[in-house]
Design a protein around this motif. Structure first.
Motif, PDB file in Angstrom:
ATOM      1  N   VAL A 148      38.056  44.726  57.350  1.00  0.00           N
ATOM      2  CA  VAL A 148      38.692  43.596  56.668  1.00  0.00           C
ATOM      3  C   VAL A 148      40.086  43.998  56.187  1.00  0.00           C
ATOM      4  O   VAL A 148      41.043  43.222  56.299  1.00  0.00           O
ATOM      5  CB  VAL A 148      37.821  43.104  55.495  1.00  0.00           C
ATOM      6  N   GLY A 149      40.215  45.221  55.684  1.00  0.00           N
ATOM      7  CA  GLY A 149      41.522  45.692  55.254  1.00  0.00           C
ATOM      8  C   GLY A 149      42.507  45.812  56.399  1.00  0.00           C
ATOM      9  O   GLY A 149      43.676  45.419  56.289  1.00  0.00           O
ATOM     10  N   ARG A 150      42.039  46.338  57.515  1.00  0.00           N
ATOM     11  CA  ARG A 150      42.891  46.447  58.701  1.00  0.00           C
ATOM     12  C   ARG A 150      43.257  45.073  59.246  1.00  0.00           C
ATOM     13  O   ARG A 150      44.370  44.858  59.737  1.00  0.00           O
ATOM     14  CB  ARG A 150      42.183  47.276  59.772  1.00  0.00           C
ATOM     15  N   MET A 151      42.308  44.144  59.170  1.00  0.00           N
ATOM     16  CA  MET A 151      42.554  42.774  59.606  1.00  0.00           C
ATOM     17  C   MET A 151      43.730  42.176  58.831  1.00  0.00           C
ATOM     18  O   MET A 151      44.638  41.569  59.414  1.00  0.00           O
ATOM     19  CB  MET A 151      41.291  41.937  59.379  1.00  0.00           C
ATOM     20  N   VAL A 152      43.715  42.351  57.519  1.00  0.00           N
ATOM     21  CA  VAL A 152      44.779  41.806  56.679  1.00  0.00           C
ATOM     22  C   VAL A 152      46.126  42.412  57.057  1.00  0.00           C
ATOM     23  O   VAL A 152      47.124  41.700  57.243  1.00  0.00           O
ATOM     24  CB  VAL A 152      44.473  42.073  55.185  1.00  0.00           C
ATOM     25  N   LYS A 153      46.163  43.730  57.170  1.00  0.00           N
ATOM     26  CA  LYS A 153      47.425  44.403  57.487  1.00  0.00           C
ATOM     27  C   LYS A 153      47.970  43.972  58.838  1.00  0.00           C
ATOM     28  O   LYS A 153      49.162  43.670  58.983  1.00  0.00           O
ATOM     29  CB  LYS A 153      47.217  45.919  57.463  1.00  0.00           C
ATOM     30  N   SER A 154      47.098  43.913  59.833  1.00  0.00           N
ATOM     31  CA  SER A 154      47.546  43.564  61.188  1.00  0.00           C
ATOM     32  C   SER A 154      47.985  42.110  61.273  1.00  0.00           C
ATOM     33  O   SER A 154      49.013  41.797  61.897  1.00  0.00           O
ATOM     34  CB  SER A 154      46.424  43.844  62.188  1.00  0.00           C
ATOM     35  N   LEU A 155      47.231  41.207  60.652  1.00  0.00           N
ATOM     36  CA  LEU A 155      47.630  39.796  60.656  1.00  0.00           C
ATOM     37  C   LEU A 155      48.950  39.608  59.921  1.00  0.00           C
ATOM     38  O   LEU A 155      49.782  38.782  60.319  1.00  0.00           O
ATOM     39  CB  LEU A 155      46.538  38.935  60.026  1.00  0.00           C
ATOM     40  N   THR A 170      44.303  33.872  54.336  1.00  0.00           N
ATOM     41  CA  THR A 170      42.847  33.701  54.240  1.00  0.00           C
ATOM     42  C   THR A 170      42.151  35.053  54.284  1.00  0.00           C
ATOM     43  O   THR A 170      41.235  35.325  53.502  1.00  0.00           O
ATOM     44  CB  THR A 170      42.344  32.804  55.377  1.00  0.00           C
ATOM     45  N   ALA A 171      42.576  35.913  55.211  1.00  0.00           N
ATOM     46  CA  ALA A 171      41.985  37.251  55.312  1.00  0.00           C
ATOM     47  C   ALA A 171      42.254  38.060  54.041  1.00  0.00           C
ATOM     48  O   ALA A 171      41.385  38.835  53.597  1.00  0.00           O
ATOM     49  CB  ALA A 171      42.546  37.979  56.528  1.00  0.00           C
ATOM     50  N   ARG A 172      43.417  37.880  53.446  1.00  0.00           N
ATOM     51  CA  ARG A 172      43.741  38.612  52.220  1.00  0.00           C
ATOM     52  C   ARG A 172      42.815  38.212  51.078  1.00  0.00           C
ATOM     53  O   ARG A 172      42.392  39.056  50.278  1.00  0.00           O
ATOM     54  CB  ARG A 172      45.198  38.375  51.826  1.00  0.00           C
ATOM     55  N   SER A 173      42.463  36.933  51.013  1.00  0.00           N
ATOM     56  CA  SER A 173      41.511  36.481  49.991  1.00  0.00           C
ATOM     57  C   SER A 173      40.151  37.143  50.197  1.00  0.00           C
ATOM     58  O   SER A 173      39.480  37.537  49.236  1.00  0.00           O
ATOM     59  CB  SER A 173      41.360  34.959  50.040  1.00  0.00           C
TER      60      SER A 173
END
Length: 320
Positions: free
Chosen positions: A16-23, A50-53
């Protein structure tokens, strides 16, 4: 198998953390090719926020239960979802979480089941789902995971089987993204792939990366049509849709939810409704709709229940 695999709740939190950074890193490029369902240039921003939330909600959570982790992440994402793409991401995460309740280690069969459930939740949340979008990526990926498991002669619970599924779904996701250009007329005319579909590819690549300890090279996406830094903001050359995007959260029983969906379908489009969490009398629902005027939609919604967390965004001036 010598390759080290991370498949516990910490690995999923890392995802989830990587998702936020990459997005976040890709948001400008995703915004630039966002022309469907509305050419408002905000798909990348919506996915990122949304991912950051979701990440914020689990940043201090300590649990070995992968389902609990993703349930908390998905609920936070749903409550703060932005736009079509963000809402569908939140719904997808909620679907993933369901088969993972009580699971402490991700395996190939469990991942395949979770991807199927995520696909079903996302497709069913939309009143009028359209192929050639992030929904297509979800569908192809779920099918790829299922077919890979059926063909495999590896031990289902083995690390090798999990790697096999991860490799297969990321390859399938990339192929699905490329295919979007010919699935939607607007994308074919503009000679680009779908922004939300690319976002899903990035999310799935980061899942594989988090579990296998791989770093994703941003240049991997440079061959996708329209995804070139020399061609910015393609969406600005596409005629804009008029109207507003209305989003809210509302508590309803099954009849109330069905009634509201039906009424919103009559007055608007891009209707998305998905349960956030159960209540005594039904569920809290996240609602999304595009309508000509906000007041009409809000009157309809208030005629069914009491909405909270209401947002109204002008589709004409929305620009990521």
């Amino acid at each position: 198998m010598n390759q080290k695999i991370h498949s516990n709740s910490k690995a999923m939190a890392t995802w989830v953390g990587r998702m936020v950074k990459s997005l976040g890193n890709h948001s400008d490029r995703l915004n630039a090719i966002n022309i469907f369902p509305v050419a408002d240039g905000d798909t990348g921003s919506n996915l990122y926020l949304t991912a950051r939330s979701a990440h914020d909600a689990i940043s201090r959570l300590e649990t070995e239960n992968i389902g609990e982790l993703l349930t908390m992440a998905s609920r936070a994402a749903m409550e703060s979802a932005r736009g079509n793409s963000g809402t569908l991401l939140a719904v997808f995460l909620a679907g993933l979480a369901e088969p993972l309740c009580g699971v402490e280690r991700l395996t190939a069969p469990v991942l395949a089941t979770a991807l199927e459930r995520g696909k079903v939740r996302a497709w069913s949340a939309l009143s009028d789902p359209v192929t050639g979008t992030m929904l297509s990526v979800m569908e192809v990926v779920a099918a790829s995971a299922r077919e890979t498991r059926l063909r495999s002669d590896l031990e289902p619970e083995s690390k090798a089987a999990l790697v096999e599924v991860l490799d297969a779904i990321c390859l399938a996701a990339e192929e699905a993204v490329v295919a979007t250009e010919n699935e939607l007329g607007a994308l074919h005319q503009a000679k680009i792939v779908d922004a939300g579909a690319v976002g899903m590819l990035i999310i799935l690549d980061e899942l594989r990366g988090a579990l296998l300890g791989h770093t994703i090279d941003p240049a991997e996406y440079s061959t996708l049509h329209g995804y070139d830094i020399q061609d910015p903001h393609i969406h600005q050359g596409v005629s804009k849709e008029t109207g507003v995007e209305v989003m809210c959260t509302i508590s309803l029983d099954a009849l109330g939810a069905a009634t509201l969906r039906g009424q919103l379908d009559v007055i608007g489009d891009s209707v998305i409704m998905s349960p956030v969490n159960p209540t005594e009398d039904g569920y809290r629902w996240r609602v999304h709709v595009h309508v000509p005027e906000a007041d009409h939609a809000l009157d309809v919604i208030r005629g069914i229940g009491s909405p909270v967390n209401v947002t109204v965004t002008d589709l004409c001036t929305h620009d990521g």
